[in-house]
Design an enzyme around this catalytic site. Structure first.
Site, PDB file in Angstrom:
ATOM      1  N   SER A  88     -37.824  -3.415 -10.239  1.00 20.15           N
ATOM      2  CA  SER A  88     -37.742  -4.137  -8.960  1.00 20.15           C
ATOM      3  C   SER A  88     -37.974  -5.616  -9.278  1.00 20.15           C
ATOM      4  O   SER A  88     -38.076  -5.990 -10.452  1.00 20.15           O
ATOM      5  CB  SER A  88     -38.805  -3.607  -8.002  1.00 20.15           C
ATOM      6  OG  SER A  88     -40.058  -3.754  -8.621  1.00 20.15           O
ATOM      7  N   LEU A  89     -38.015  -6.453  -8.233  1.00 19.76           N
ATOM      8  CA  LEU A  89     -38.117  -7.895  -8.455  1.00 19.76           C
ATOM      9  C   LEU A  89     -39.328  -8.439  -7.716  1.00 19.76           C
ATOM     10  O   LEU A  89     -39.626  -7.991  -6.602  1.00 19.76           O
ATOM     11  CB  LEU A  89     -36.860  -8.588  -7.895  1.00 19.76           C
ATOM     12  CG  LEU A  89     -35.583  -8.448  -8.716  1.00 19.76           C
ATOM     13  CD1 LEU A  89     -34.369  -8.824  -7.890  1.00 19.76           C
ATOM     14  CD2 LEU A  89     -35.662  -9.316  -9.953  1.00 19.76           C
TER      15      LEU A  89
ATOM     16  N   ASP B 295       0.833  -1.211   0.000  1.00 16.35           N
ATOM     17  CA  ASP B 295       0.000   0.000   0.000  1.00 16.35           C
ATOM     18  C   ASP B 295       0.865   1.258   0.000  1.00 16.35           C
ATOM     19  O   ASP B 295       0.555   2.235  -0.676  1.00 16.35           O
ATOM     20  CB  ASP B 295      -0.908   0.012   1.245  1.00 16.35           C
ATOM     21  CG  ASP B 295      -1.918  -1.138   1.198  1.00 16.35           C
ATOM     22  OD1 ASP B 295      -2.727  -1.248   2.128  1.00 16.35           O
ATOM     23  OD2 ASP B 295      -1.881  -1.912   0.218  1.00 16.35           O
ATOM     24  N   ALA B 296       1.961   1.226   0.754  1.00 20.11           N
ATOM     25  CA  ALA B 296       2.821   2.423   0.867  1.00 20.11           C
ATOM     26  C   ALA B 296       3.372   2.809  -0.503  1.00 20.11           C
ATOM     27  O   ALA B 296       3.462   3.992  -0.836  1.00 20.11           O
ATOM     28  CB  ALA B 296       3.952   2.154   1.843  1.00 20.11           C
TER      29      ALA B 296
ATOM     30  N   LYS C  66     -28.229 -11.892  -3.477  1.00 20.32           N
ATOM     31  CA  LYS C  66     -28.906 -10.584  -3.553  1.00 20.32           C
ATOM     32  C   LYS C  66     -28.211  -9.660  -2.542  1.00 20.32           C
ATOM     33  O   LYS C  66     -28.385  -9.791  -1.343  1.00 20.32           O
ATOM     34  CB  LYS C  66     -30.382 -10.718  -3.223  1.00 20.32           C
ATOM     35  CG  LYS C  66     -31.161  -9.424  -3.466  1.00 20.32           C
ATOM     36  CD  LYS C  66     -32.677  -9.648  -3.410  1.00 20.32           C
ATOM     37  CE  LYS C  66     -33.455  -8.388  -3.765  1.00 20.32           C
ATOM     38  NZ  LYS C  66     -33.197  -7.253  -2.856  1.00 20.32           N
TER      39      LYS C  66
ATOM     40  N   LYS D 126     -32.383 -15.688 -12.282  1.00 20.23           N
ATOM     41  CA  LYS D 126     -32.714 -15.145 -13.606  1.00 20.23           C
ATOM     42  C   LYS D 126     -32.685 -16.260 -14.645  1.00 20.23           C
ATOM     43  O   LYS D 126     -31.813 -17.135 -14.599  1.00 20.23           O
ATOM     44  CB  LYS D 126     -31.678 -14.073 -14.012  1.00 20.23           C
ATOM     45  CG  LYS D 126     -31.615 -12.903 -13.034  1.00 20.23           C
ATOM     46  CD  LYS D 126     -30.437 -11.983 -13.306  1.00 20.23           C
ATOM     47  CE  LYS D 126     -30.391 -10.895 -12.256  1.00 20.23           C
ATOM     48  NZ  LYS D 126     -29.204 -10.023 -12.395  1.00 20.23           N
TER      49      LYS D 126
ATOM     50  N   GLU E  32     -27.779 -15.506  -8.264  1.00 15.39           N
ATOM     51  CA  GLU E  32     -26.855 -14.481  -7.746  1.00 15.39           C
ATOM     52  C   GLU E  32     -27.218 -14.143  -6.310  1.00 15.39           C
ATOM     53  O   GLU E  32     -28.412 -14.038  -5.984  1.00 15.39           O
ATOM     54  CB  GLU E  32     -26.974 -13.199  -8.599  1.00 15.39           C
ATOM     55  CG  GLU E  32     -26.689 -13.405 -10.066  1.00 15.39           C
ATOM     56  CD  GLU E  32     -27.029 -12.181 -10.904  1.00 15.39           C
ATOM     57  OE1 GLU E  32     -27.390 -11.132 -10.348  1.00 15.39           O
ATOM     58  OE2 GLU E  32     -26.951 -12.296 -12.146  1.00 15.39           O
TER      59      GLU E  32
HETATM   60  N1  LIG Z   1     -29.384  -6.677  -5.254  1.00 15.81           N
HETATM   61  C1  LIG Z   1     -28.900  -7.550  -6.148  1.00 15.81           C
HETATM   62  O1  LIG Z   1     -27.939  -8.268  -5.871  1.00 15.81           O
HETATM   63  C2  LIG Z   1     -29.529  -7.649  -7.518  1.00 15.81           C
HETATM   64  C3  LIG Z   1     -29.100  -8.621  -8.452  1.00 15.81           C
HETATM   65  N2  LIG Z   1     -28.122  -9.516  -8.150  1.00 15.81           N
HETATM   66  N3  LIG Z   1     -29.675  -8.663  -9.685  1.00 15.81           N
HETATM   67  C4  LIG Z   1     -30.640  -7.769 -10.020  1.00 15.81           C
HETATM   68  O2  LIG Z   1     -31.174  -7.853 -11.260  1.00 15.81           O
HETATM   69  C5  LIG Z   1     -31.957  -6.736 -11.735  1.00 15.81           C
HETATM   70  C6  LIG Z   1     -31.976  -6.821 -13.234  1.00 15.81           C
HETATM   71  C7  LIG Z   1     -33.289  -7.406 -13.583  1.00 15.81           C
HETATM   72  C8  LIG Z   1     -34.248  -7.044 -12.482  1.00 15.81           C
HETATM   73  C9  LIG Z   1     -33.389  -6.790 -11.242  1.00 15.81           C
HETATM   74  N4  LIG Z   1     -31.088  -6.814  -9.173  1.00 15.81           N
HETATM   75  C10 LIG Z   1     -30.550  -6.748  -7.924  1.00 15.81           C
HETATM   76  O3  LIG Z   1     -31.012  -5.802  -7.077  1.00 15.81           O
HETATM   77  C11 LIG Z   1     -31.996  -4.894  -7.602  1.00 15.81           C
HETATM   78  C12 LIG Z   1     -31.846  -3.502  -7.078  1.00 15.81           C
HETATM   79  C13 LIG Z   1     -33.232  -2.901  -7.100  1.00 15.81           C
HETATM   80  C14 LIG Z   1     -34.194  -4.018  -7.286  1.00 15.81           C
HETATM   81  C15 LIG Z   1     -33.389  -5.288  -7.172  1.00 15.81           C
HETATM   82  O4  LIG Z   1     -33.315  -5.615  -5.784  1.00 15.81           O
END
Ligand SMILES: NC(=O)c1c(N)nc(OC2CCCC2)nc1O[C@@H]1CCC[C@@H]1O
Length: 325
Positions: A81-82, A32-33, A114, A285, A112
């Site tokens: 959103s999801l 780091d230094a 979240k 997904k 993945e």
């Molecule tokens: N928070 C996460 O790790 C995450 C992720 N790994 N992948 C996605 O894919 C998106 C793309 C398609 C719809 C959502 N979204 C994520 O978070 C979003 C942020 C806002 C809504 C979801 O939580």
């Protein structure tokens, strides 16, 4: 004898490389230094030769003057959103809807972690990081480019002249969160309730020097517009992002069936407590991009993705947010 400009450019390239090794590969190649000494040599050279200033020099990561306000940004494609799942059966029901919607029995998925942070969008033009914005309400966010430039794992330059927008989650690692709250408690300041609030609070500072001190990190998880890359699947898109030095979570996994997805979910329901960052579920997904297109979207979220939510942990906290459990 190299010219001043060549010396400055060579220093920038070296520091970008060392930064990538340290923050993206978690594999520091110099002490780091030594990094700090080279960075200060570059700061001095740039101060003495303002004609060679560049807004993607590694020196911008220390943060410039505070902003007076955040400019609004319209997202070209909405940051959605999801839909949520809470039980294994919800995932099986969703899998059945995906199969009915596509007429396919052989649908594979990508799982993945979240990440529980702040969703952001990063835009690169000719391989340079030109704009970063918060998700906001999904359509309109805030321009926080100068703060995102202080995040070490966000490359300011890509290894090729790519034009793309990527999305990801900025988070504050546990260690940084505990240190930050300890310092705040020391100064009698209000504590952040959790790492997500700490990350959001840090990115929404008008003074980038504060963001630069907060040791934020990022995982990128989607390409918003793969202009002409002709990618066929989500896992290829993630590999392409990694080839551009973008940080993708290494626990991401391709699953051949919903039963494999359920096994992954149940593994991480336990294992996640050993991670050094907060997660609040698993995002699943459909891997095939053509099948994603076919399934499309509801008003607010894709039919081709779902979030399995982990039960919120019952944490006892005192009034000022100190966890007792
Ligand atoms: N928070 C996460 O790790 C995450 C992720 N790994 N992948 C996605 O894919 C998106 C793309 C398609 C719809 C959502 N979204 C994520 O978070 C979003 C942020 C806002 C809504 C979801 O939580």
């Amino acid at each position: 004898m190299a010219s001043i400009q060549e010396t400055i450019e060579a220093l920038r390239d070296k520091l970008h490389h060392y930064n990538y090794q340290y923050h993206v590969l978690d594999n520091p190649v110099i002490p780091d230094a030594d990094y700090d000494a080279m960075l200060h040599e570059l700061i001095e050279l740039e101060e003495n030769h303002p004609e060679y200033q560049s807004d993607d020099s590694p020196t911008v990561r220390i943060g410039g003057e505070p902003l007076s306000n955040f400019v609004k940004v319209q997202h070209e494609t909405p940051m959605l959103s999801l839909g949520n799942a809470f039980h294994d059966q919800d995932l099986r029901d969703w899998d059945q809807r995906v199969k009915n919607g596509t007429g396919r029995e052989d649908v594979s998925y990508v799982c993945e972690l979240k990440i529980d942070g702040l969703a952001v969008s990063l835009t690169y033009e000719n391989g340079r990081f030109v704009r970063g914005a918060t998700r906001g309400d999904g359509t309109t966010g805030e321009d926080i480019t100068v703060n995102l430039k202080t995040v070490g794992s966000i490359p300011l330059r890509l290894p090729e002249d790519a034009n793309l927008e990527v999305r990801g989650e900025v988070f504050m690692p546990h260690g940084s969160f505990q240190k930050l709250n300890a310092a705040k408690e020391e100064n009698g300041e209000a504590l952040f309730a959790n790492p997500r609030n700490a990350a959001a609070g840090s990115l929404r500072q008008l003074d980038p020097k504060i963001a630069a001190r907060r040791n934020l990190d990022i995982f990128l998880y989607s390409i918003a517009n793969d202009r002409g890359k002709g990618l066929e699947s989500h896992h290829e898109a993630l590999e392409y992002m990694k080839s551009l030095n973008l940080k993708v979570n290494k626990e991401t996994k391709k699953c051949a069936s919903i039963e494999d997805v359920i096994a992954y979910v149940n593994h991480w329901a336990e294992e996640r407590k050993n991670l050094n960052y907060e997660t609040d579920g698993i995002v699943i997904k459909v891997d095939s991009l053509p099948l994603q297109q076919e399934l499309g979207y509801t008003a607010k979220s894709p039919r081709w993705a779902i979030a399995y939510k982990f039960p919120a942990e019952e944490k006892m906290t005192t009034l000022i947010g100190i966890e007792l459990s």
